[in-house]
Design a protein around this motif. Structure first.
Motif, PDB file in Angstrom:
ATOM      1  N   ARG A  68      46.190 -71.676 -60.639  1.00  0.00           N
ATOM      2  CA  ARG A  68      47.298 -71.471 -59.705  1.00  0.00           C
ATOM      3  C   ARG A  68      46.779 -71.328 -58.278  1.00  0.00           C
ATOM      4  O   ARG A  68      45.605 -71.090 -58.053  1.00  0.00           O
ATOM      5  N   CYS A  93      53.974 -60.202 -66.597  1.00  0.00           N
ATOM      6  CA  CYS A  93      54.099 -61.382 -65.754  1.00  0.00           C
ATOM      7  C   CYS A  93      53.237 -62.489 -66.346  1.00  0.00           C
ATOM      8  O   CYS A  93      52.030 -62.310 -66.535  1.00  0.00           O
ATOM      9  N   VAL A 101      51.785 -66.243 -65.849  1.00  0.00           N
ATOM     10  CA  VAL A 101      51.510 -67.273 -64.844  1.00  0.00           C
ATOM     11  C   VAL A 101      50.463 -68.243 -65.395  1.00  0.00           C
ATOM     12  O   VAL A 101      49.700 -67.899 -66.295  1.00  0.00           O
ATOM     13  N   VAL A 149      58.783 -63.120 -65.778  1.00  0.00           N
ATOM     14  CA  VAL A 149      58.609 -61.673 -65.767  1.00  0.00           C
ATOM     15  C   VAL A 149      59.542 -61.018 -66.787  1.00  0.00           C
ATOM     16  O   VAL A 149      60.714 -61.390 -66.883  1.00  0.00           O
ATOM     17  N   HIS A 171      56.529 -67.716 -61.848  1.00  0.00           N
ATOM     18  CA  HIS A 171      56.317 -66.493 -62.627  1.00  0.00           C
ATOM     19  C   HIS A 171      57.419 -66.388 -63.663  1.00  0.00           C
ATOM     20  O   HIS A 171      58.572 -66.714 -63.378  1.00  0.00           O
TER      21      HIS A 171
END
Length: 157
Positions: free
Chosen positions: A131, A125, A127, A79, A77
């Motif tokens: 995943r 966030c 990503v 952030v 991640h």
């Protein structure tokens, strides 16, 4: 010249409110469908697979006293705190966070985001689109985590 519908897809305007941050045409969703391992958190997917990017940019908002799931997974991640203040548990460390702080969550690292009782915490966030699923602590791991001298007092399970 692009039509209005295309422009809305290209540019989604931001609207701060006393109830949280919102963007045009971005649905406000529950953080997860159900469970007792998180509290008072919502998410908005600002850019998802339809954007053509190999990543998702999401905005999470944790209500006062709320927290995300304590979890780990293979994906990382990135952030950026946008609103309020709070706490980030990453690995064996606890960080007090505020707007514009950056947090990197490495692969397979326990992590959790928490809002204080008197203020919401909002963060972006980033990503990867592709995943894995998060993993929560086993009962044995939870017992060990609760005994950890640094993060133990803060972990919410």
């Amino acid at each position: 010249m692009a039509d209005v519908e295309t422009l809305l897809t290209i540019c989604r305007h931001f609207h701060p409110t006393d109830k949280g941050f919102r963007w045009d045409a971005v649905p406000l969703k529950h953080y997860k469908p159900e469970g007792t391992h998180f509290r008072d958190i919502t998410r908005q997917v600002l850019f998802g697979p339809e954007s053509g990017l190999p990543a998702e940019l999401r905005y999470f908002e944790v209500a006062p006293g709320g927290y995300s799931t304590f979890e780990r997974h293979a994906h990382v991640h990135a952030v950026l705190i946008l609103r309020g203040r709070g706490r980030a548990i990453v690995g064996e460390q606890v960080f007090e966070v505020a707007p514009f702080d950056l947090i990197h969550v490495p692969a397979w690292t326990w992590h959790q985001f928490q809002a204080p009782d008197d203020e919401a915490l909002g963060f972006l966030c980033l990503v990867a689109t592709d995943r894995d699923r998060p993993v929560r602590p086993t009962p044995e791991e939870a017992a060990q985590l609760r005994q950890h001298p640094v993060i133990g007092p803060y972990v919410r399970l």
